[in-house]
Each structure stands twice: as C-alpha cells, then as structure tokens.
Design an enzyme around this catalytic site. Sequence first.
Site, mmCIF file in Angstrom:
data_model
loop_
_atom_site.group_PDB
_atom_site.id
_atom_site.type_symbol
_atom_site.label_atom_id
_atom_site.label_comp_id
_atom_site.label_asym_id
_atom_site.label_seq_id
_atom_site.Cartn_x
_atom_site.Cartn_y
_atom_site.Cartn_z
ATOM 1 C CG ASN A 136 -1.919 1.111 1.246
ATOM 2 O OD1 ASN A 136 -1.882 1.990 0.388
ATOM 3 N ND2 ASN A 136 -2.818 1.081 2.213
ATOM 4 C CG ASP A 142 -5.916 2.506 1.882
ATOM 5 O OD1 ASP A 142 -5.318 2.456 0.791
ATOM 6 O OD2 ASP A 142 -5.372 2.260 2.973
ATOM 7 N N GLY A 161 -5.841 -2.560 0.505
ATOM 8 C CA GLY A 161 -5.293 -1.215 0.311
ATOM 9 C C GLY A 161 -4.068 -1.155 -0.587
ATOM 10 C CG ASP A 163 -1.594 1.808 -3.530
ATOM 11 O OD1 ASP A 163 -0.369 1.560 -3.576
ATOM 12 O OD2 ASP A 163 -2.108 2.502 -2.632
ATOM 13 C CG ASP A 330 -10.121 -14.884 -15.676
ATOM 14 O OD1 ASP A 330 -9.387 -15.489 -14.867
ATOM 15 O OD2 ASP A 330 -11.359 -14.791 -15.547
ATOM 16 C CD GLU A 359 -7.936 -19.262 -15.403
ATOM 17 O OE1 GLU A 359 -7.925 -19.701 -14.245
ATOM 18 O OE2 GLU A 359 -8.834 -18.511 -15.827
HETATM 19 CA CA CA Z 1 -3.893 2.351 -1.058
#
Ligand code: CA
Length: 617
Positions: A136, A142, A161, A163, A330, A359
């Site tokens: 984070n 957040d 959180g 990033d 995916d 995938e």
């Molecule tokens: Ca963050």
Amino acid sequence: MKAGYSLLLILLFLIPDSKAQDVKVIDPPFWWANMPVTELQIQLYGENIGSYRASVNYDGVEIKRQIAVDSPNYLFIYLDISEKAEVGKLDIILKNGDKSITVPYELLEREPAEGRYQGFDSRDVIYLMMPDRFANGNPDNDTIEGMLESADRSNPQRRQGGDIQGVVENLDYIKDLGVSAVWFTPLFENDMTTKYGAYHGYAATDLYKVDRRFGSNEEYKAMIETVHENGMKVIMDMIHNHIGDQHWWMKDLPTKDWVHDFEKLGQTNFRGSVASDPYASEFDSRKLVDGWFVPEMPDLNQDNELLTDYLIQNTLWWIEYTGVDGIRMDTYVYPDKDYMARWSKEVLEAYPTFNIVGEAWVNTVAGEAYWQEDKDGVDDGYDSELPSLTDFQFAFAVRKAFNEDFGWTEGLSQLYYVLSQDFLYSDPMKNVTFLDNHDMSRFFEHIGKREAEFKMALAWLMTTRGTPQIYYGTELLMGHENRGGDDEVWRQTMPGGFPNDSRSVFTREGRTQKENEIHEYTKKLIHWRNSSPAIHEGKLVHFIPQDNVYVYFRVHKDQTVMVVMNNSEENKTMERLRFAEILDQFKTGQNVMNNKTIDLSDNFSVDAKKTVILELR
Ligand code: CA
C-alpha cells in the site's frame, strides 16, 4: 418563476451543445492516428442518444455505419480512419431534428514502438502478484468517496489497500529477484459492493478505467514505463468471459442479448473439457459457454458483434495506451471459442511482437493442448490462435510428484509422464509453467511445508521446458494455515507492504533466516537461468525416473546442462554409462548453485533430497 425561466434560457443559450450534459460515456475515450487497424467503433452513451445521427468532417475519417440498439441511450459509430488522417482533434456532430450535440474526440500521436509491447517467452521468468495484496503505497486511496468498498485490514476477504504506488515503491525488490516480467491480476475498476468483495479485479465495472483504489490510468501507464526502464515487462490480466454485475452497462443494457440470461442458464458447468469434446451435447456446451461463472459476474454474449468489436478494441486501446507487453486472458475456455480465436488473431496481427497466455484450466494434457494455436486435425480445423497456455497439467503433476510415494506412474514419475505427452502441444516451450497461482493453495503448504522438496520443485520449474511463473511470496516460502480454505487464505499481504506492519520482508533485516535462505536460493536460481541459453532454448532430454531420481539434460549449441533430482532419503550413485549419449562429450560439471566442480568421467554421487544443476564442461 419568471426569473428562473429566464436563467434557464440564458444557460441553454450559453451551452447549446455541450458534450458533458448529454453524452455520459465515450468508449474508447480517445484513439490514435496510424493505428494498425483502420476501423474504430465508438460507443456513445447518453439519454436518448440513439435517436441522433452522427457526422464527422475530418480529412481521412469517414463514418461507415452508425447503429442504434435496443436501449435508446446508446449509439455505436463505426469510423474508417485511413492513413491520411492526421493527429488532431475532431468533432463528432450529433443531430436530431434541430437538436445538436458536439462530441469532441481526439486522434493522438502513437508513441515509438521501441521497448513497448515486447511479448514474453521462455527466456523470461514471470512474477505473479495481486496488487491489492502486495504493498500500500498510498493509504489516501484506500477509501474513495462514492465507491462501494473501502480497505479493511481486519478482513482478508476485503480490500487490503495495496496499489500501483506500492508496486512502484517496491520495484527494486522485484527486480533484485531477477524476474523479467510481472503479471498483475486485473486493475480494472471493480466498484462492487462489499458483499462479494472484488479486490481480485475479475469483476470489472468499467473496462476503460483502472480502479481508483489502485490509482489512475495515468499511474498505470507510468508504472509500466518504469517497469520497462528497469528492464522488465508487464503482463496485463484481462477477462472477456464476464464483467461485474455492477458494471454500468447492467443498469441499462445496450441490447437485450448483451449478457446471457442467468434465469434460463444459471451457472456454467465449469467443465472446460466440453469445449474440446467431440461428443459434447448441446446442453453441456451451452451451459459451459453461456452459463455465468458466478451469480455476481454476468456472462458476456460474444455472439453479439457490437460487443465483440468493443472488447477487441478495448484490448488494442490498452496495448497502445500503456505499451504493455502481454496479456494473460482469464477463463479462456468459457467464452465462445470462435470469438476468443478472433480476438487473439486480431490482437497479434496488430501487435506481432506481443504475446498472450490463456488460462485454460482443464484436467488433461490433451484437453490443455487443444487450446494452443496451430493444432492439426482437431475439431474440424479449429485453431485457437492462442500462442501460450497456463500449463495446469504441469502444476498438477508437480503437486502430486512431491506428495506421492515413488512408483511406476506415481511421485517423480508424474513429472516424466506429463512432459512425455508434449507431442500434443504445437509448442510446449511457450507454455507458462507454475507450481501455484492465486487460485490454488500455495505449493509450500500443499506439500506439507517441506523445504527440501520445495527447493527441488522450484529447481524443476526453473530448469525444465516452458516459461516459468512464480507466485508472489514463493521466494519467501509462504504457506498458510488452512490447506482447503478459500482464496484469501493464499492471497496474503506481503509483510512490510502495509502501514503498521511489524516487519518488512522487502529487506534482508526484516526477513527470517529461513526466508532469507529461500530468497537467496530463488534469486540465485533465477539469475543463473537468466543467462542460460540451454534453459531458454535447449532441447530437453530426460531419462525415465529410477529409484526416486529424475535426470534430464538441456542441450544447446552453446551450453549443456544436466539436472539430477534426487527425491529419495538416501544419497545416490549416478551410473555414468546410462547417460553416456550426452556425458561422453564432457569431462566435468560445475554446480551452478555453489560453483563446485565434479568429475563426470566416472560414476558420481548426489545427496539425498537435493537437485543438482550442472553446467557441463
Ligand atoms: Ca492504497
């Protein structure tokens, strides 16, 4: 009353045709001149926009088609953008009777291709990470006002959180490990309610936006540029099978058939085998492809060409915008397979240096191989156009290999048998190989936290054929308490990546002795691999595992490597004669991990529970 009425009139007069009022979404938000494709679909969304007709007055740009759909609030415009069209601003004029709206649009200048969309191959080592779980770097994002979920460190099923800033701040750690590509799980906006949690990114609510809790589109682009400057590549995770049920489309679907009908079809049967099964029933096929992955992820209908054009173009937009090097697609076996082939083909035609791994989570080698491009004689000539596969059969084999007693087909023999079926692939070297990923229990946990076996498996991953991928935390011997558990169990945060963590695994001082030991082992192995032509491109020659020992060679004109994996509890003597077809040309072998030289002119011994990697001299 009168004053208010006048004010309204004045406002209407001042902004007679403003885009901001009438058009809420323009996808893609901008495009480029001189793109590898000349067609551009623009999706406009705004109240009653479907009743307008568009015109453009710009050299080299022509409207080919414009399509109103079931919802009156969409207009799809197809432009032809010829070579003559120059970089610049063009206005799309929408008219409906005497009403007029001007939509400003821009054709940007393409950035030089050098160092962008580089692809990836067996020379690379891929590091898979979940950005929410890594670090984070910006606690301010957040919680974003108006978004449905905030970070909650007390609940591992919620956002933590992490990033983009956190990745950038810890890029040195990743680079130091020696990996050359980073696969990020999706960064698309996933503005979903906390009920489901969508920290994983697979429930996109806007395909043109990075989730603001990760950062901005601009930050994502800048991060990729920073990764490139550090000599590494980026693999973007994409999903064309489904979106999140809180995608803005879901409130007002463009067409009735934009997504499949959940009431009718329910969930998918999750049997990828159906797609390649020559005897599959209509019922099973429809269920696989048209059923929803989960109830909160509407299944996109790839029979709708407006949608498929939108999706393909979305891919081209991200590649051009960011310069990203590859895509991990995916749930590759769940969408309409002809669409997936078209997507892959068009993307690779537009960006020939790019690469895509799909995938394909199925249960057999044959089923896996079906999904690789250039396969002859399958399914009336079906060609997936897909270069690379996530090699689940490899992962299943190694996960059994170290959990079973040795036997004719059990234990280490699993490794031999899985590769002995490589004739089924059009190019097994392109397969992305792995011990675990974000959807499986961590390998270390899976084998009962046995360190010697863990190292042996890691050595196998780094020395046998394919493009290896490690899952973040592998380099730290990460396990978890609960082997069954749910996804969050193996998606832990990196200690030190989050405010108030009591230690940091990003520094040697913050790691335990065991973590440092495995970190050094992993790092050394990867750095050596990075310089080994035999591992990158060499021919694989292996010997039937005997007595719980598996021996193989990688043979290249500039280097030959011998690998001896002794999984038994005893030291073993290698009979030189058995390997004479290769060893005859060499006198010694240098152990790449400790630089010790061993004499190969006679039989030699390998310690119990060790993999020895020798460069032959
Ligand atoms: Ca963050």
